[in-house]
Design an enzyme around this catalytic site. Structure first.
Site, PDB file in Angstrom:
ATOM      1  N   HIS A  42       3.872  -6.293 -12.908  1.00 32.69           N
ATOM      2  CA  HIS A  42       3.045  -5.822 -11.881  1.00 32.69           C
ATOM      3  C   HIS A  42       2.010  -6.989 -11.537  1.00 32.69           C
ATOM      4  O   HIS A  42       1.872  -6.930 -10.384  1.00 32.69           O
ATOM      5  CB  HIS A  42       2.042  -4.475 -12.586  1.00 32.69           C
ATOM      6  N   HIS A  88       2.031   3.386  -6.332  1.00 33.59           N
ATOM      7  CA  HIS A  88       1.199   3.940  -7.529  1.00 33.59           C
ATOM      8  C   HIS A  88       2.152   4.945  -8.204  1.00 33.59           C
ATOM      9  O   HIS A  88       1.699   6.290  -8.303  1.00 33.59           O
ATOM     10  CB  HIS A  88      -0.018   4.447  -7.221  1.00 33.59           C
TER      11      HIS A  88
END
Lengths: 721, 226
Positions: A42, A88
């Site tokens: 990420h 998300h």
């Protein structure tokens, strides 16, 4: 250090060895936490970096490309547009309401961190099949969460997509995009300007929420994990974000801030490390000064992902003034450290250094992998016989499939008109907002065609970019730049890695041809649960502009009697995957034929003609042709009491997908000018019919107008309940 | 004499800028933006309490804003027979202050509702003078708690005193419901007895520019100015 502990922190033993060899000492727990946060996919893109480097990221209008909180492009005068999309996915599966809400919150902070006022959001959301109760729960929660956050802070939601497909059943996708307006001479970056500058903490107090969120986002899931992971989901407070946004924008407009960084994924760790790395400086932060909601250890403070927090650097002389403004907005504010010249990241707690690391090892030495990948072979599927297909059946199939229906149920839960500048609301070809106080408009769209990309990642990605491009062109918006959100399953599988590599290549080819560089983006890997990988879903967010609001095309029919033309090239019937899929001719993807090569020059040529005809005011309304073919485009254009009467040599063609496909409405008196303009430019067209009152007619066969219209608009809500 | 007006901003207001532009463009007069902590209001003809989520809707929509410092002056302004308009969250604040009767509870489908809606005038007052009796206006709504509720006695008195200013209705070619949020008697806006205070859920400040899908929101300001 114990091996289990290392693996729990998402690091491989090899990665740990690199760190240890570099430091030549043992790590503190806090330092292990930092590497866990900074060396996961990420934050450091260790799998995708090699391929992302190939993307075009610059041209004459790019002010800021990838690497900052958001990309920024120049739209003339002193106006810049900042935009970015971010995923998300995992938090929204574990806790759909808060997971999706904080997705919106995070992407908005990325925009206003740069000094831009957010002016629009879009969301690309994907779920499993609606027959599952779980899908209904996720859909309701995600839409509620997105709406709750965006509505409260007061940024219009102007579009996006919502798709249902089986592979997202246990791994839904939530990608949120935000667009902001910034004055070019008032852009703020994360790079600090001066040694000795004060590092200040602005916003909500830090709590336990979201600890290890970033490394969770890089994990493969199994269903049993859900409850264990829930405490890792952040909880959002849009009211606090509204205050934070107004407070920060006020500080920036007064020039009281040097630089700013959002505390997003990996919280204070990632924001301070980024700051140090960008400025080629060091940071010294006293964790005892961080405003806390509850007693926390240094380790927890470092990794908390509590929302609505910012890290800024200010000149000491502005300290009082900054404090005063933030007090007015009732925002917590604390000086927690300073910028140093030693290029080290140092965190202190209880008069002890708990972290003391060179910036280089955290950022520059972050691992980068060249993973094995397979190139998919060319497909040769079955050929199908279309002679027995009835039009009624195709229409009924379309109108009972969520993916084709009017999604007002979703959009009506979003405020799309707040700020008073919305020109086109969600559900149209692209969302459009006006730049406040000017005549300029910004159009934005998000698209992805996972099925095409699964069939052929390179060509499929070109089609995806072309779809975004057409969405903007149809509105007479000049496409300018791209943000991308690459959602894939595990890259450790060479087939999936192949899809990643080839779709990035397709993105590169199309972006170069359209002169729409990629200025920001996000990668989300390991999207698979219970061994079911999601379809490759590299979502594109494309932004464009028109200098004159009055030139924007309508996407809805204007007048009864006007002619309907189609432009573009029909894909071979056997290559129209959505049609095939929905007629249940095959459920096995291996039986699909390959996609035909998308001719990008042809796309561009037709697009240029559409833009010109729009400027000549020949086009009364226009829509692109995408999934569901011409018929669905016509249904989307239907307005008030208008319908359509069309003729096609083979009516099945109405349900095929197109390359460079557009439906355009023109006045009878312009027909001759339009057709001679198109012929002169070597662009083929079909005059397929005209706009009529309260009727839908195909090749002289009349369909029940009200039935079709009502089913199109109302079936979504009926199906999901 | 030029028309003067003011918009109050609370923390969490998000339609204050929209309301300021609406007033500036349509009144051509002075428009003040007043922060909720200010002690006094300048003397103006119209005050707007704008939409948004004042104080994050914590406690109850409008409840905390109704206790703000500036509210004393807002009440004085209204007691002076000058105009006071509450839009959306502003309407909720007015019911919380007690300047308007009834309450706004959650929409009947329990979901936020953001779409174009259609309203028409019920009883005449100074806010809707320029609107014809059966004219259907298209104006956006964006609310979670817009479902107007009051007891029977209040409803009777609202009718007897002709305090219902707007009601939701069906639009031409629209297949949406007549009463979008479940309000009693489809009430979209009410006034006080003296009819100088109006609270309404739809947002007229989002329907006045050439590029908006409708310009019907202009009619409210035109009514007050004419």
């Amino acid at each position: 250090m114990n091996e289990d502990l290392i693996i729990q922190h998402g690091l491989t033993l090899d990665e740990f060895k690199i760190i240890k060899n570099y430091l030549n000492r043992d790590l503190t727990m806090e330092e292990l936490g930092i590497f866990s946060a900074m060396w996961n996919e990420h934050c450091c893109y260790k799998t995708s970096k090699k391929w992302l480097k190939k993307l075009p990221t610059e041209n004459e209008i790019v002010i800021q490309g990838p690497g900052e909180n958001a990309g920024i492009i120049d739209i003339q005068d002193n106006d810049g547009i900042a935009f970015k999309i971010e995923s998300h996915n995992h938090p929204s599966y574990i806790e759909p309401f808060n997971g999706s809400a904080t997705g919106v919150g995070g992407i908005l902070r990325d925009i206003f961190t740069m000094g831009a006022r957010p002016i629009a959001t879009l969301d690309s959301i994907r779920f499993g099949l609606i027959e599952s109760e779980k899908t209904k729960y996720l859909l309701n929660g995600v839409v509620h969460g997105i709406g709750h956050y965006g509505n409260c802070i007061g940024i219009p939601n102007i579009g996006g997509e919502c798709e249902f497909e089986s592979t997202y059943g246990f791994n839904n996708l939530v990608n949120a995009m935000a667009v902001g307006h910034v004055q070019k001479d008032k852009i703020f970056y994360s790079k600090p300007k001066s040694i000795g500058g004060l590092i200040v903490y602005i916003g909500s107090k830090t709590g336990k929420d979201g600890i290890h969120g970033a490394s969770m986002a890089s994990d493969v899931f199994s269903e049993d994990d859900e409850d264990d992971k829930r405490p890792s989901v952040q909880v959002g407070d849009p009211f606090m974000e509204k205050l934070l946004m107004e407070g920060c924008l006020e500080l920036m407009s007064l020039g009281l801030i040097e630089s700013m960084q959002d505390m997003g994924a990996a919280g204070i760790t990632s924001s301070s490390v980024e700051m140090a790395s960008k400025g080629n400086v060091g940071v010294l932060i006293n964790l005892d000064k961080v405003p806390l909601r509850q007693p926390l250890s240094a380790y927890e403070i470092l990794l908390s992902e509590s929302q609505e927090r910012m890290l800024a650097v200010i000149d000491e002389k502005n300290n009082l003034k900054v404090k005063e403004i933030l007090q007015k907005w009732q925002i917590d504010y604390e000086v927690i450290g300073e910028i140093t010249n030693n290029k080290r990241v140092v965190f202190e707690s209880n008069n002890k250094k708990v972290v003391d690391l060179p910036v280089d090892i955290i950022v520059d030495d972050a691992p980068e992998y060249d993973r094995e990948f397979y190139i998919p072979r060319k497909r040769k599927g079955k050929d199908f016989d279309f002679s027995n297909i009835k039009l009624e059946d195709i229409i009924n199939t379309l109108l009972s499939n969520l993916n084709y229906l009017d999604k007002s149920w979703v959009f009506n839960q979003y405020d799309s008109t707040v700020m008073g500048d919305t020109v086109k609301e969600p559900g149209q070809s692209s969302g459009i907002v006006k730049i406040h106080g000017t005549k300029k408009v910004i159009g934005a769209t998000t698209d992805c065609n996972p099925l095409y990309i699964r069939i052929n990642p390179y060509e499929g990605m070109k089609y995806t970019v072309a779809e975004s491009y057409r969405n903007l062109i149809a509105c007479n918006i000049n496409p300018l730049a791209i943000t991308n959100n690459l959602n894939f399953a595990s890259p450790l599988d060479p087939n999936i890695m192949g899809e990643l590599v080839l779709s990035i290549d397709g993105l590169k080819t199309a972006a170069e041809k359209f002169n729409t560089p990629i200025v920001s983006g996000n990668v989300s890997l390991y999207n698979q649960t219970n061994e079911i990988p999601i379809k490759p879903t590299p979502v594109i967010g494309m932004v464009g502009s028109n200098q004159d609001l009055k030139k924007v095309n309508s996407n809805k029919f204007c007048n009864i009697g006007n002619k309907i033309l189609i432009l573009g090239k029909r894909l071979e019937k056997n290559l129209s995957p959505y049609l095939l899929q929905d007629q249940n001719l095959t459920s096995n993807i291996n039986e699909y034929n390959d996609l035909e090569e998308l001719d990008l020059d042809y796309e561009k040529k037709i697009a240029d003609c559409v833009l010109k005809m729009s400027d000549f005011k020949y086009i009364m309304s226009c829509n692109d042709i995408s999934r569901g073919g011409v018929f669905l485009s016509l249904l989307k254009m239907q307005y008030k009491d208008m319908g359509f009467k069309v003729n096609m040599p083979d009516p099945i063609d109405l349900f095929c997908e197109y390359s460079a496909g557009y439906v355009i409405e023109i006045r009878n008196e312009d027909l001759e000018n339009v057709t001679s303009f198109l012929s002169k430019n070597g662009v083929g067209y079909f005059e397929i019919g005209e706009i009529v009152k309260e009727n839908i007619e195909i090749n002289s066969k009349k369909f029940d107008y009200f039935d079709i219209i009502n089913n199109y608009h109302n079936n979504f809500e009926k199906i999901i309940y | 004499m030029s028309f003067k007006s003011a918009v109050i901003t609370f923390p969490g207001s998000n339609c204050d800028r929209d309301a300021l532009c609406y007033l500036q463009d349509l009144t051509k007069g002075v428009v003040y933006n007043i922060w909720h902590e200010e002690a006094s209001l300048p003397r103006v003809d119209l005050v707007i309490l704008p939409g948004g989520f004042s104080f994050g809707d914590y406690l109850r929509s409008g409840a905390m804003a109704s206790k703000s410092k500036i509210i004393n002056d807002v009440i004085k302004h209204a007691n002076d027979d000058r105009y006071l308009l509450g839009i959306c969250n502003g309407f909720q604040i007015l019911t919380e202050i007690g300047l308007l009767e009834g309450a706004l509870i959650q929409n009947k489908n329990l979901k936020f509702l953001g779409k174009n809606c259609f309203i028409k005038k019920k009883f005449k007052n100074n806010f809707n003078l320029s609107i014809k009796q059966d004219q259907v206006l298209q104006i956006p709504v964006a609310h979670n708690e817009g479902n107007f509720y009051c007891d029977n006695e209040t409803l009777k008195s609202l009718k007897n005193n002709e305090q219902i200013a707007f009601e939701y209705c069906k639009g031409e070619f629209s297949n949406s419901e007549e009463n979008i949020n479940g309000s009693i008697e489809a009430i979209a806006g009410i006034t006080n007895k003296k009819k100088n205070i109006l609270g309404m859920m739809p947002h007229p400040e989002r329907a006045y520019s050439d590029f908006h899908p409708s310009q019907d929101g202009k009619l409210i300001i035109e009514s007050l100015i004419s």
